[in-house]
Design an enzyme around this catalytic site. Structure first.
Site, mmCIF file in Angstrom:
data_model
loop_
_atom_site.group_PDB
_atom_site.id
_atom_site.type_symbol
_atom_site.label_atom_id
_atom_site.label_comp_id
_atom_site.label_asym_id
_atom_site.label_seq_id
_atom_site.Cartn_x
_atom_site.Cartn_y
_atom_site.Cartn_z
ATOM 1 N N SER A 31 0.837 -1.197 0.000
ATOM 2 C CA SER A 31 0.000 0.000 0.000
ATOM 3 C C SER A 31 0.879 1.257 0.000
ATOM 4 O O SER A 31 1.687 1.442 -0.912
ATOM 5 C CB SER A 31 -0.962 -0.028 1.191
ATOM 6 N N GLU B 232 -1.881 -3.035 -7.797
ATOM 7 C CA GLU B 232 -3.111 -3.334 -7.060
ATOM 8 C C GLU B 232 -3.644 -2.013 -6.518
ATOM 9 O O GLU B 232 -2.942 -1.013 -6.513
ATOM 10 C CB GLU B 232 -2.829 -4.329 -5.934
ATOM 11 N N HIS C 114 -5.068 -5.555 -1.085
ATOM 12 C CA HIS C 114 -5.835 -5.294 0.124
ATOM 13 C C HIS C 114 -6.934 -6.344 0.300
ATOM 14 O O HIS C 114 -8.132 -6.048 0.319
ATOM 15 C CB HIS C 114 -6.448 -3.903 0.061
#
Length: 298
Positions: A109, A201, A269
């Site tokens: 992230s 992602e 996630h």
């Protein structure tokens, strides 16, 4: 690219919070997990600090990250969570000691910022679950992270996906969170290795924003220089009236290129957040029966 030394039983590892606030209970749980791996986790002094949205003031997060980078007894750095904040401190850190004695940096992230930084330094890192998500991560993914860190690097075998594009390619793996990759474009942190396999992602974005970021990156000519693409999880997407889901948007944007593309890699996630070694040379083979990904030296 240089691969940091693998971990051994008894090694000290740091838990630091370079970005968002984390619940101290998540840190406690992660410490127990790491101890079960026969590691010696050391929690940064400011890991559970709070300052607005951040895990402490910039100087507190800098202090913990600099300690973790410099301390020669620390053999790996677990970033406790993402959120936002890494970009505020990444270029204020001194990496000179770390470059002379690299260690694994683990996260995803917002930690894409640090993966990109280490890529510019020629050092591999681990895109993988963080303490905040340890409780919700598939135990098989956590086990794979442990195995990777201890030097048991295994291949991935994935089922076929209807959007896959077949082919065989060998190149360096780069990437991470799409939003951060978009933020880092044309910066000093952008990956300088153009002929790479890109992983991406994302979570919680509007679908129009996914399309806008990809169209923007496409205009920089970044995608034409790739050797391949790995598409991870795009979860909790918003703006579902856009007319296409995230995978359909990606398929459309990359229709102009001929290189192999793997959809559905279990990372991002979601609970199936399996580790990837950013900076590693990988061989990816995509066929009608599925995808195989081998890491260099596995």
């Amino acid at each position: 690219m240089f691969r940091p030394p693998y971990l051994q039983s008894g090694d000290k590892v740091a838990l630091v919070s370079p970005a968002g606030i984390i619940d101290p209970l998540s840190i406690h749980d992660a410490v127990e997990v790491l101890r079960s791996w026969e590691l010696n986790p050391i929690v940064g002094p400011n890991a559970a600090a709070t300052y607005g949205y951040f895990a402490g003031r910039d100087e507190q997060r800098l202090q913990d990250m600099q300690w973790a980078l410099d301390d020669e007894d620390i053999r790996a750095i677990f970033c406790t969570r993402g959120g936002y904040g890494s970009l505020r401190i990444v270029e204020q850190l001194d990496y000179s000691i770390f470059q002379g004695s690299p260690k694994w940096l683990i996260g995803f992230s917002d930690i894409t910022v640090f993966h990109s930084k280490l890529n510019t330094l020629g050092i591999e890192s681990m895109h993988a679950p963080m303490p905040k998500s340890f409780r919700s991560t598939n135990p098989a993914a956590l086990l794979r992270l442990k195995e990777f860190l201890f030097g048991k690097i295994s291949s991935y075998r994935l089922p076929p996906h209807p959007f896959n594009r077949e082919g065989i390619v060998q190149a360096e793996l780069t990437g991470g969170n799409l939003t951060l990759l978009h933020c880092l474009r044309s910066s000093v942190l952008e990956c300088k290795h153009q002929s790479s396999i890109l992983f991406m992602e994302d979570v919680g974005e509007n679908l129009y924003s996914i399309d806008r970021m990809l169209q923007s990156l496409k205009l920089t000519d970044k995608f034409s220089k790739l050797q391949g693409l790995i598409v991870g999880d795009f979860t909790e997407m918003k703006g579902l009236n856009f007319g296409k889901d995230a995978y359909e948007i990606i398929q459309e944007v990359f229709a102009d290129y001929a290189y192999p593309i793997c959809f559905g890699f279990p990372a991002g996630h979601a609970e199936n957040n399996f580790p990837l070694i950013i900076g590693s040379t990988i061989e990816m083979e995509i066929s009608a029966t599925g995808t195989t990904i081998h890491f260099q030296n596995d």
